[in-house]
Design a protein around this motif. Structure first.
Motif, PDB file in Angstrom:
ATOM      1  N   ASP A  66      19.071 -16.951  81.476  1.00  8.58           N
ATOM      2  CA  ASP A  66      17.901 -17.211  80.630  1.00  8.58           C
ATOM      3  C   ASP A  66      17.529 -15.964  79.827  1.00  8.58           C
ATOM      4  N   ALA A  67      17.631 -14.795  80.466  1.00  5.92           N
ATOM      5  CA  ALA A  67      17.281 -13.549  79.778  1.00  5.92           C
ATOM      6  C   ALA A  67      18.260 -13.241  78.654  1.00  5.92           C
ATOM      7  N   VAL A  68      19.548 -13.537  78.857  1.00  8.53           N
ATOM      8  CA  VAL A  68      20.551 -13.318  77.795  1.00  8.53           C
ATOM      9  C   VAL A  68      20.183 -14.128  76.551  1.00  8.53           C
ATOM     10  N   ASP A  69      19.847 -15.424  76.757  1.00 12.10           N
ATOM     11  CA  ASP A  69      19.447 -16.268  75.617  1.00 12.10           C
ATOM     12  C   ASP A  69      18.179 -15.734  74.959  1.00 12.10           C
ATOM     13  N   THR A  70      17.252 -15.278  75.789  1.00  6.97           N
ATOM     14  CA  THR A  70      15.983 -14.768  75.259  1.00  6.97           C
ATOM     15  C   THR A  70      16.212 -13.554  74.363  1.00  6.97           C
ATOM     16  N   TYR A  71      17.003 -12.580  74.844  1.00  8.24           N
ATOM     17  CA  TYR A  71      17.225 -11.368  74.049  1.00  8.24           C
ATOM     18  C   TYR A  71      18.043 -11.646  72.798  1.00  8.24           C
ATOM     19  N   GLU A  72      18.966 -12.594  72.894  1.00  9.77           N
ATOM     20  CA  GLU A  72      19.701 -12.956  71.675  1.00  9.77           C
ATOM     21  C   GLU A  72      18.738 -13.508  70.634  1.00  9.77           C
ATOM     22  N   ARG A  73      17.815 -14.358  71.082  1.00  9.80           N
ATOM     23  CA  ARG A  73      16.838 -14.923  70.143  1.00  9.80           C
ATOM     24  C   ARG A  73      15.941 -13.833  69.560  1.00  9.80           C
ATOM     25  N   VAL A  74      15.425 -12.959  70.406  1.00 10.90           N
ATOM     26  CA  VAL A  74      14.497 -11.918  69.956  1.00 10.90           C
ATOM     27  C   VAL A  74      15.169 -10.987  68.942  1.00 10.90           C
ATOM     28  N   PHE A  75      16.384 -10.514  69.254  1.00 13.49           N
ATOM     29  CA  PHE A  75      17.026  -9.546  68.348  1.00 13.49           C
ATOM     30  C   PHE A  75      17.550 -10.196  67.077  1.00 13.49           C
ATOM     31  N   ARG A  76      17.938 -11.464  67.146  1.00 19.47           N
ATOM     32  CA  ARG A  76      18.279 -12.171  65.903  1.00 19.47           C
ATOM     33  C   ARG A  76      17.050 -12.234  64.999  1.00 19.47           C
ATOM     34  N   ARG A  77      15.942 -12.500  65.592  1.00 19.26           N
ATOM     35  CA  ARG A  77      14.705 -12.566  64.812  1.00 19.26           C
ATOM     36  C   ARG A  77      14.371 -11.203  64.195  1.00 19.26           C
ATOM     37  N   LEU A  78      14.625 -10.140  64.954  1.00 18.54           N
ATOM     38  CA  LEU A  78      14.269  -8.806  64.490  1.00 18.54           C
ATOM     39  C   LEU A  78      15.195  -8.264  63.395  1.00 18.54           C
ATOM     40  N   VAL A  79      16.472  -8.714  63.388  1.00 15.65           N
ATOM     41  CA  VAL A  79      17.405  -8.221  62.349  1.00 15.65           C
ATOM     42  C   VAL A  79      17.586  -9.240  61.233  1.00 15.65           C
ATOM     43  N   ASP A  80      16.693 -10.215  61.190  1.00 12.28           N
ATOM     44  CA  ASP A  80      16.683 -11.155  60.069  1.00 12.28           C
ATOM     45  C   ASP A  80      17.899 -12.082  60.047  1.00 12.28           C
ATOM     46  N   LEU A  81      18.420 -12.424  61.239  1.00 14.39           N
ATOM     47  CA  LEU A  81      19.503 -13.405  61.334  1.00 14.39           C
ATOM     48  C   LEU A  81      18.913 -14.764  61.741  1.00 14.39           C
ATOM     49  N   PRO A  82      19.550 -15.865  61.316  1.00 17.76           N
ATOM     50  CA  PRO A  82      19.043 -17.184  61.700  1.00 17.76           C
ATOM     51  C   PRO A  82      19.021 -17.342  63.232  1.00 17.76           C
ATOM     52  N   VAL A  83      18.001 -18.029  63.713  1.00 15.84           N
ATOM     53  CA  VAL A  83      17.891 -18.328  65.149  1.00 15.84           C
ATOM     54  C   VAL A  83      18.395 -19.757  65.369  1.00 15.84           C
ATOM     55  N   PRO A  84      19.553 -19.941  66.015  1.00 17.20           N
ATOM     56  CA  PRO A  84      20.098 -21.289  66.231  1.00 17.20           C
ATOM     57  C   PRO A  84      19.137 -22.153  67.042  1.00 17.20           C
ATOM     58  N   GLU A  85      19.180 -23.438  66.791  1.00 19.26           N
ATOM     59  CA  GLU A  85      18.311 -24.366  67.508  1.00 19.26           C
ATOM     60  C   GLU A  85      18.579 -24.329  69.010  1.00 19.26           C
ATOM     61  N   ARG A  86      19.818 -24.004  69.379  1.00 20.24           N
ATOM     62  CA  ARG A  86      20.145 -23.956  70.814  1.00 20.24           C
ATOM     63  C   ARG A  86      19.309 -22.893  71.530  1.00 20.24           C
ATOM     64  N   LEU A  87      18.990 -21.798  70.827  1.00 18.45           N
ATOM     65  CA  LEU A  87      18.186 -20.755  71.458  1.00 18.45           C
ATOM     66  C   LEU A  87      16.722 -21.159  71.573  1.00 18.45           C
ATOM     67  N   VAL A  88      16.244 -21.892  70.577  1.00 19.00           N
ATOM     68  CA  VAL A  88      14.875 -22.430  70.664  1.00 19.00           C
ATOM     69  C   VAL A  88      14.796 -23.413  71.831  1.00 19.00           C
ATOM     70  N   GLU A  89      15.804 -24.284  71.925  1.00 20.93           N
ATOM     71  CA  GLU A  89      15.839 -25.257  73.030  1.00 20.93           C
ATOM     72  C   GLU A  89      15.994 -24.540  74.364  1.00 20.93           C
ATOM     73  N   ALA A  90      16.735 -23.423  74.375  1.00 24.99           N
ATOM     74  CA  ALA A  90      16.897 -22.660  75.615  1.00 24.99           C
ATOM     75  C   ALA A  90      15.547 -22.138  76.106  1.00 24.99           C
ATOM     76  N   SER A  91      14.700 -21.703  75.172  1.00 28.22           N
ATOM     77  CA  SER A  91      13.359 -21.224  75.557  1.00 28.22           C
ATOM     78  C   SER A  91      12.543 -22.361  76.174  1.00 28.22           C
ATOM     79  N   ARG A  92      12.625 -23.532  75.563  1.00 28.98           N
ATOM     80  CA  ARG A  92      11.870 -24.688  76.090  1.00 28.98           C
ATOM     81  C   ARG A  92      12.436 -25.136  77.436  1.00 28.98           C
ATOM     82  N   GLU A  93      13.759 -25.102  77.553  1.00 27.79           N
ATOM     83  CA  GLU A  93      14.376 -25.495  78.815  1.00 27.79           C
ATOM     84  C   GLU A  93      14.002 -24.515  79.930  1.00 27.79           C
ATOM     85  N   LEU A  94      13.863 -23.241  79.570  1.00 22.31           N
ATOM     86  CA  LEU A  94      13.405 -22.256  80.545  1.00 22.31           C
ATOM     87  C   LEU A  94      12.039 -22.679  81.097  1.00 22.31           C
ATOM     88  N   GLY A  95      11.142 -23.082  80.181  1.00 22.50           N
ATOM     89  CA  GLY A  95       9.821 -23.535  80.615  1.00 22.50           C
ATOM     90  C   GLY A  95       9.896 -24.756  81.503  1.00 22.50           C
TER      91      GLY A  95
END
Length: 398
Positions: free
Chosen positions: A58-87
């Motif tokens: 879960d943390a690997v997916d989280t950091y991939e999402r966070v750093f993609r957001r920080l370097v202006d790369l698209p955030v794949p829907e799978r990572l958004v869904e991964a955050s929701r699935e974590l919840g």
């Protein structure tokens, strides 16, 4: 994919910061390991509420999402869904939301710590918008985690409530002798198996506003109405319901509820509070006749029912008052007529039924027959009852 907004590298124009962020994007496994080590110091993660492998992935997916957001790369829907699935997963594991939120926000501290380790103080200071951007990236993840958590928590609450209802339903339908079912019902109801329980039934169509908020009262939806299980009689104050005998222990609750249900089926129209079996004993007896109800009423009252309606009603009304008072004089006073008129009506009723209303045993038979007739047959209306009774009398008379 989620569209990125301004990033620290873009806003500050720092190639050094962007380079550090890209390096961290490629090193998310190490960051995840660091996160797991810290989050496992927090209850309930410290108690093993979530497996280490799950925390790591879960943390690997989280950091991939966070750093993609920080370097202006698209955030794949799978990572958004991964955050929701974590919840959702945390909700299913019964991890408190406060602990989930604390865990997700720990990512901000870890990201800031590693940036401070990799960037010179002057480079970090130059990126003035970096703290805000890191916080926003982590908060987006945290928001989706909470969305997933609430989705799952709502579904779980519904499923658990449905299971609780099913346990109580099955218990009430039982004979109370199944030990496993009894202990399950005790847990759901929050009652000791040896507790004394006041059992009541509110029939369908009778409103009981606010009754569910009363202390010591469990309200269970039941066949269009409700079963009320209380520890004290006072909990039923002003509630229009049928009440069964006191259940000495939960094992006796199902039978007491059946009695209460029978009472609720014959509640007087003017009832303003709890009604107990002695209050409606005649109505219960008439109801217990079942399919014989019309036959008993017809056999006893056939000649009475064949009378013109005005005469029939006068005789039965006089009989009602006489039964309520036990006195000819009181009946005359309440009926606004002479006592001889009362005597004549009671005599006429005796001629039509062959029963002497002044003899208790015969009066009881007539009372039961009148109550059965007024209740009507189980599957027909009063008109059909009257018609069939009149036909039987006519056939007998001829």
């Amino acid at each position: 994919m989620h569209s990125p907004g301004n990033t620290p590298a873009t806003a500050a124009g720092s190639a050094t910061v962007r380079s550090a962020l890209l390096e961290l994007l490629g090193d998310v496994d190490a960051l995840a390991t660091r996160f797991v080590a810290q989050v496992r110091e927090v209850v309930p993660y410290s108690d093993g509420a979530v497996e280490v492998d799950r925390l790591q992935s879960d943390a690997v997916d989280t950091y991939e999402r966070v750093f993609r957001r920080l370097v202006d790369l698209p955030v794949p829907e799978r990572l958004v869904e991964a955050s929701r699935e974590l919840g959702r997963t945390r909700a299913h594991l019964d991890v408190p939301l406060a602990a989930v939120t604390a865990g997700t926000r720990l990512h901000f501290r870890i990201v800031w710590e590693v940036l401070a380790e990799r960037l010179a103080p002057e480079g970090l200071a130059a990126a003035v918008t970096l703290p805000v951007q890191v916080w926003q990236a982590v908060e987006e993840h945290s928001t989706d985690v909470q969305v997933g958590y609430h989705e799952a928590a709502t579904a779980l609450a519904y499923a658990r409530e449905r299971d609780r209802h099913r346990i109580v339903d099955t218990f009430l339908e039982s004979d109370g002798r199944d030990g496993t079912l009894l202990s399950g019902a005790a847990a759901v109801l929050g009652m000791d198996v040896e507790a004394d329980v006041v059992c009541a039934v509110v029939p369908a169509g009778v409103a009981v506003p606010g009754v569910g908020r009363r202390t010591g009262l469990h309200v269970h939806p039941w066949r269009g109405g409700a079963v009320l299980l209380a520890t004290e009689d006072s909990a039923l104050r002003d509630v229009v319901c049928g009440v069964g005998p006191l259940a000495r222990g939960l094992a006796r609750v199902p039978r007491a509820v059946r009695v209460a249900e029978a009472v609720a089926a014959v509640l007087p129209s003017g009832a303003t509070g709890p009604v107990r079996p002695p209050d409606v004993a005649l109505a219960l007896a008439a109801r217990a006749l079942g399919p014989l109800r019309a036959d008993v009423a017809g056999d006893v009252l056939s000649q009475v029912l064949a009378l013109p309606a005005p005469e029939r009603d006068r005789l039965l009304e006089t009989f009602d008052v006489y039964c309520a008072t036990g006195s000819v004089a009181a009946t005359a006073e309440r009926s606004f007529c002479h006592r001889n008129t009362v005597l004549n009506r009671l005599r006429r009723l005796g001629e039509c039924t062959g029963l002497d209303v002044t003899v208790p045993a015969q009066n009881a038979v007539l009372l039961l027959a009148v109550t059965a007739w007024r209740a009507g047959p189980p599957d027909a209306g009063r008109a059909q009852s009257e018609a069939s009774a009149a036909r039987r009398w006519a056939a007998t008379a001829s």
